[in-house]
Write an enzyme that holds these catalytic residues in place. Structure first.
Site, PDB file in Angstrom:
ATOM      1  N   LYS A   1       0.825  -1.207   0.000  1.00  0.00           N
ATOM      2  CA  LYS A   1       0.000   0.000   0.000  1.00  0.00           C
ATOM      3  C   LYS A   1       0.858   1.255   0.000  1.00  0.00           C
ATOM      4  CE  LYS A   1      -2.779   3.176   2.420  1.00  0.00           C
ATOM      5  NZ  LYS A   1      -3.018   3.783   3.732  1.00  0.00           N
TER       6      LYS A   1
ATOM      7  N   ASP B   1      -6.405  -0.015   0.784  1.00  0.00           N
ATOM      8  CA  ASP B   1      -6.548  -0.199   2.226  1.00  0.00           C
ATOM      9  C   ASP B   1      -8.007  -0.512   2.503  1.00  0.00           C
ATOM     10  OD1 ASP B   1      -7.859   2.201   1.901  1.00  0.00           O
ATOM     11  OD2 ASP B   1      -6.419   3.392   3.043  1.00  0.00           O
TER      12      ASP B   1
END
Length: 385
Positions: free
Chosen positions: A283, A302
């Site tokens: 991420k 996320d």
């Protein structure tokens, strides 16, 4: 590898040559025997010789419409933690590592800029090039969004209210360090950490009660120990920052060159290489790729983005748990829907889910007379008559 559907995107022409935001040579550094305490106790070098007037500043227009750049939907939305709000619809930060600049949304919708310090005409020209590069002005947001609206009815409806949410092109080292700080963290603490790191660079001046600095070079960052960062509140992230700085310094050609080169490789390769750095997972790597490395279809997945995807793009996965394998599926779904600038679309959809924007959207719709209201993704939307 992500399947990328090409969109016909118009480039916004500019009269000056585009200059990459790769930083220049680092500033002069103290010896390694100089302690952090000694450095912090030195009186700041205030070069703010052209302060912004309290009234009627001479803003220079950028000739960007509100639909191309709207500051409140660009700066306080999690892309960067170095820019500060220094007035009504006004934000201040540093571009090109050493140019302190304020941006303000003008009454006519345009954005005006004001450089607080330049040394010469050539320096002023370089500062403007750095600003345009940072704002990614070669990409026409209007043209990109037309493609998005054609692909997704929901995006078309949100775009009416969220115009001008632009993706920035940040310095890669700044972006990397900021997003290592952001991992499993909250905005207040991230900002505190980024402010501490920034304060290790050369002081540029103060605007609106905030102090601004050049972002420190790798050589300067290498002088900070894990213990000093922990004492400043970085927790376990201290070892990641120290380790990443060491890794970058060991790269052939130096860390700045290595990071800048990731702008020229395919996204999957860039993600793998970024994840080789301490404290960088998929991420964080996607955030760095999207916000500094020209990887416009990078999707930072996320839990928030997962909820957006399962609500609108992959409803069959609603109620399941997010796994690394499903992260790739989410990214692929965004690219299939939005094409080569999918990361820009994801950014707007993410902004629409922020509490402040949900409140603003609801408030906007409640004030609209005459139309029938309907719900769209938890946000009350008014269909176009």
């Amino acid at each position: 590898m992500l399947a990328v559907r090409t969109l016909s995107i118009m480039k916004r022409p500019i009269t000056m040559a585009s200059t990459p935001s790769t930083p220049p040579s680092p500033q002069s550094l103290p010896s390694k025997t100089t302690s952090l305490r000694t450095l912090s106790s030195k009186k700041p070098r205030n070069i703010l010789t052209n302060p912004i007037p309290e009234e009627d500043p001479k803003w220079v227009p950028l000739n960007l419409s509100r639909s191309e750049l709207y500051l409140p939907l660009t700066f306080p939305t999690g892309q960067t933690f170095r820019w500060k709000q220094t007035g009504p619809i006004q934000y201040t930060g540093v571009v090109g590592r050493s140019h302190l600049v304020s941006l303000k949304q003008l009454e006519n919708g345009d954005v005006g800029y004001y450089f607080h310090y330049t040394t010469s005409d050539s320096e002023s020209s370089a500062a403007k090039v750095a600003l345009l590069d940072f704002l990614n002005v070669e990409i026409s947001l209007t043209e990109v969004w037309e493609g998005f609206k054609a692909s997704d009815k929901r995006f078309a409806e949100l775009a009416i209210h969220l115009g001008g949410a632009r993706v920035l092109r940040q310095d890669p080292i700044e972006c990397l360090i900021q997003f290592i700080c952001s991992s499993n963290n909250n905005i207040k603490r991230i900002t505190m950490m980024v402010d501490f790191i920034s304060s290790l660079g050369n002081y540029l001046g103060a605007v609106g009660g905030f102090k601004f600095y050049e972002f420190p070079s790798l050589e300067r960052l290498a002088m900070v120990s894990e213990q000093e960062l922990r004492a400043a509140g970085f927790g376990y992230r201290a070892k990641y920052i120290v380790g990443t700085v060491e890794e970058l310094q060991s790269k052939p050609g130096g860390g700045m060159e290595w990071l800048a080169a990731l702008r020229k490789v395919d996204l999957p390769e860039a993600i793998v290489l970024l994840c080789s750095l301490p404290g960088v997972g998929p991420k964080v790597a996607a955030c760095i790729a999207l916000f500094s490395l020209d990887q416009h279809h990078a999707i930072p997945v996320d839990t928030h983005v997962w909820k957006i995807a399962t609500r609108y793009l992959l409803p069959e996965l609603a109620g399941t748990s997010l796994t690394p394998k499903l992260c790739n599926r989410v990214a692929d779904a965004f690219v299939r829907t939005y094409g080569k600038y999918a990361g820009w679309a994801q950014t707007l959809l993410f902004i629409a889910e922020l509490p402040s924007q949900k409140a603003l959207l609801n408030s906007t719709e409640e004030k609209s007379p005459n139309s029938k209201k309907r719900k769209l993704g938890g946000i009350t939307k008014v269909p176009k008559e």
